[in-house]
Write a protein that holds these residues in place. Structure first.
Motif, PDB file in Angstrom:
ATOM      1  N   ALA A  50       0.787  -1.235   0.000  1.00 54.43           N
ATOM      2  CA  ALA A  50       0.000   0.000   0.000  1.00 54.43           C
ATOM      3  C   ALA A  50       0.817   1.282   0.000  1.00 54.43           C
ATOM      4  CB  ALA A  50      -0.947   0.002   1.196  1.00 54.43           C
ATOM      5  N   HIS A  51       2.136   1.208  -0.129  1.00 54.34           N
ATOM      6  CA  HIS A  51       2.891   2.449  -0.286  1.00 54.34           C
ATOM      7  C   HIS A  51       2.415   3.160  -1.552  1.00 54.34           C
ATOM      8  CE1 HIS A  51       6.382   0.792   2.351  1.00 54.34           C
ATOM      9  NE2 HIS A  51       5.485   1.447   3.077  1.00 54.34           N
ATOM     10  N   SER A  52       2.391   4.476  -1.499  1.00 50.38           N
ATOM     11  CA  SER A  52       1.772   5.243  -2.580  1.00 50.38           C
ATOM     12  C   SER A  52       2.442   5.033  -3.933  1.00 50.38           C
ATOM     13  CB  SER A  52       1.784   6.739  -2.237  1.00 50.38           C
ATOM     14  OG  SER A  52       3.112   7.212  -2.068  1.00 50.38           O
ATOM     15  N   ASP A  53       3.736   4.676  -3.935  1.00 50.03           N
ATOM     16  CA  ASP A  53       4.429   4.462  -5.206  1.00 50.03           C
ATOM     17  C   ASP A  53       4.191   3.057  -5.769  1.00 50.03           C
ATOM     18  OD1 ASP A  53       6.004   3.467  -3.064  1.00 50.03           O
ATOM     19  OD2 ASP A  53       7.820   3.522  -4.284  1.00 50.03           O
ATOM     20  N   HIS A  54       3.256   2.323  -5.173  1.00 52.17           N
ATOM     21  CA  HIS A  54       2.870   1.006  -5.702  1.00 52.17           C
ATOM     22  C   HIS A  54       1.352   0.868  -5.804  1.00 52.17           C
ATOM     23  CE1 HIS A  54       6.895  -0.862  -5.771  1.00 52.17           C
ATOM     24  NE2 HIS A  54       7.126   0.136  -4.933  1.00 52.17           N
ATOM     25  N   LEU A  55       0.651   1.238  -4.744  1.00 47.54           N
ATOM     26  CA  LEU A  55      -0.814   1.281  -4.823  1.00 47.54           C
ATOM     27  C   LEU A  55      -1.257   2.294  -5.868  1.00 47.54           C
ATOM     28  CD1 LEU A  55      -3.635   0.569  -3.713  1.00 47.54           C
ATOM     29  CD2 LEU A  55      -3.270   2.320  -1.958  1.00 47.54           C
ATOM     30  N   SER A  71      -4.788  -8.477  -4.449  1.00 41.28           N
ATOM     31  CA  SER A  71      -3.815  -8.062  -3.440  1.00 41.28           C
ATOM     32  C   SER A  71      -4.179  -8.717  -2.114  1.00 41.28           C
ATOM     33  CB  SER A  71      -3.783  -6.533  -3.313  1.00 41.28           C
ATOM     34  OG  SER A  71      -2.651  -6.124  -2.555  1.00 41.28           O
ATOM     35  N   THR A  72      -3.492  -8.293  -1.059  1.00 46.15           N
ATOM     36  CA  THR A  72      -3.816  -8.782   0.279  1.00 46.15           C
ATOM     37  C   THR A  72      -5.106  -8.124   0.770  1.00 46.15           C
ATOM     38  OG1 THR A  72      -2.504  -7.053   1.320  1.00 46.15           O
ATOM     39  CG2 THR A  72      -1.389  -9.149   0.834  1.00 46.15           C
ATOM     40  N   PRO A  73      -5.793  -8.722   1.733  1.00 44.34           N
ATOM     41  CA  PRO A  73      -7.036  -8.131   2.236  1.00 44.34           C
ATOM     42  C   PRO A  73      -6.863  -6.704   2.755  1.00 44.34           C
ATOM     43  CG  PRO A  73      -6.854 -10.406   2.971  1.00 44.34           C
ATOM     44  CD  PRO A  73      -5.546 -10.056   2.326  1.00 44.34           C
ATOM     45  N   GLU A  74      -5.746  -6.426   3.419  1.00 35.16           N
ATOM     46  CA  GLU A  74      -5.540  -5.097   3.979  1.00 35.16           C
ATOM     47  C   GLU A  74      -5.404  -4.037   2.881  1.00 35.16           C
ATOM     48  OE1 GLU A  74      -4.346  -8.172   6.872  1.00 35.16           O
ATOM     49  OE2 GLU A  74      -3.779  -7.793   4.790  1.00 35.16           O
ATOM     50  N   VAL A  75      -4.685  -4.364   1.821  1.00 39.46           N
ATOM     51  CA  VAL A  75      -4.537  -3.422   0.709  1.00 39.46           C
ATOM     52  C   VAL A  75      -5.869  -3.244  -0.011  1.00 39.46           C
ATOM     53  CG1 VAL A  75      -3.436  -3.055  -1.533  1.00 39.46           C
ATOM     54  CG2 VAL A  75      -2.073  -3.844   0.405  1.00 39.46           C
ATOM     55  N   LEU A  76      -6.605  -4.305  -0.177  1.00 40.56           N
ATOM     56  CA  LEU A  76      -7.905  -4.202  -0.836  1.00 40.56           C
ATOM     57  C   LEU A  76      -8.878  -3.358  -0.014  1.00 40.56           C
ATOM     58  CD1 LEU A  76      -8.306  -7.806  -2.261  1.00 40.56           C
ATOM     59  CD2 LEU A  76      -7.654  -5.723  -3.487  1.00 40.56           C
ATOM     60  N   GLN A  77      -8.735  -3.397   1.302  1.00 45.42           N
ATOM     61  CA  GLN A  77      -9.582  -2.551   2.144  1.00 45.42           C
ATOM     62  C   GLN A  77      -9.259  -1.077   1.922  1.00 45.42           C
ATOM     63  OE1 GLN A  77     -12.293  -3.380   4.010  1.00 45.42           O
ATOM     64  NE2 GLN A  77     -12.489  -1.152   4.136  1.00 45.42           N
ATOM     65  N   VAL A  78      -7.971  -0.755   1.743  1.00 46.16           N
ATOM     66  CA  VAL A  78      -7.596   0.620   1.414  1.00 46.16           C
ATOM     67  C   VAL A  78      -8.255   1.040   0.100  1.00 46.16           C
ATOM     68  CG1 VAL A  78      -5.680   2.145   0.808  1.00 46.16           C
ATOM     69  CG2 VAL A  78      -5.412   0.497   2.655  1.00 46.16           C
TER      70      VAL A  78
END
Length: 225
Positions: A50-55, A71-78
């Motif tokens: 979830a770093h901005s230079d990848h998300l 992606s992972t559940p945490e990133v998908l929640q973002v």
């Protein structure tokens, strides 16, 4: 057949002629990006952390194109927080997912996640008759050898920028551990703090491994042989 298009930093597009897979779509705030986020077309988006230079622009691109996020559940929640109702395929380390273009397996990455409680990852991507490993942002770790043993890799996409990820020497050793025949370096020269001599990386990697290093210019599109 598998076509690789490099959009700078760690963002790239894979196409097998039918499906398009966009990876870590950092475009809007990328000073080197050759294309705007609203110009990209894709069917799936893979996000390593979830770093901005990848998300990057992933939720907005998915909303516009109807692409499915992996992606992972945490990133998908973002992503869900930014744009509700997106198509999602949650995965975690070691998990695999069959998709219309082939298969994706999520691998370990040694890096912070950019979201509380999350983990960073990489991907092994089966597509267009090729097997490509994208390490994501990571340090060198010895279990890269297992990734190369489990999957008969054709290509590895490796970060070389140092400071936040592996530098030149560690990324060369990563290619050695993976025993991969082809390497594409990414995550360098976006900002001064990650400036690297990519030609030197090619020299040291080809001297110590069986890999050919393929240096992509930003915006370059090539078929992966």
């Amino acid at each position: 057949m598998l076509k690789f298009t490099y959009y700078g930093h760690s963002c790239f597009l894979l196409s097998d002629g039918t499906h398009k897979v966009l990876v870590d779509p950092f475009l809007t705030d990328n000073p080197k990006a050759p294309i705007k986020a609203d110009q990209v077309d894709c069917d799936f988006i893979l996000i390593t952390h979830a770093h901005s230079d990848h998300l990057g622009d992933a939720p907005e691109i998915a909303d516009r194109t109807g692409a499915e996020l992996v992606s992972t559940p945490e990133v998908l929640q973002v992503c869900e927080t930014r744009v509700p109702g997106l198509k999602q395929h949650p995965l975690n380390l070691g998990g695999s997912l069959n998709l219309p273009f082939g298969k994706v397996r999520m691998t370990l990455a040694q890096h912070s996640a950019g979201v509380a409680g999350g983990i960073a990852c990489g991907f092994v991507i089966y597509m267009g008759g090729k097997i490509l490993y994208y390490a994501g942002d990571t340090a060198l770790f010895s279990d890269m050898r297992l990734i190369g043993q489990k999957d008969p890799l054709d290509y590895a996409v490796l970060p070389i920028g140092d400071n936040y990820t592996m530098g030149l020497e560690d990324a060369a050793m990563a290619a050695q551990l993976l025993n991969v025949p082809n390497v594409i370096p990414v995550h360098y020269n976006t900002w001064p703090i990650i400036n690297q001599d990519v030609r030197h990386y090619k020299e040291i990697t080809e001297a110590m491994t069986r890999a050919d290093v393929h240096i992509f210019e930003i915006g370059q599109m090539e078929m992966l042989e």
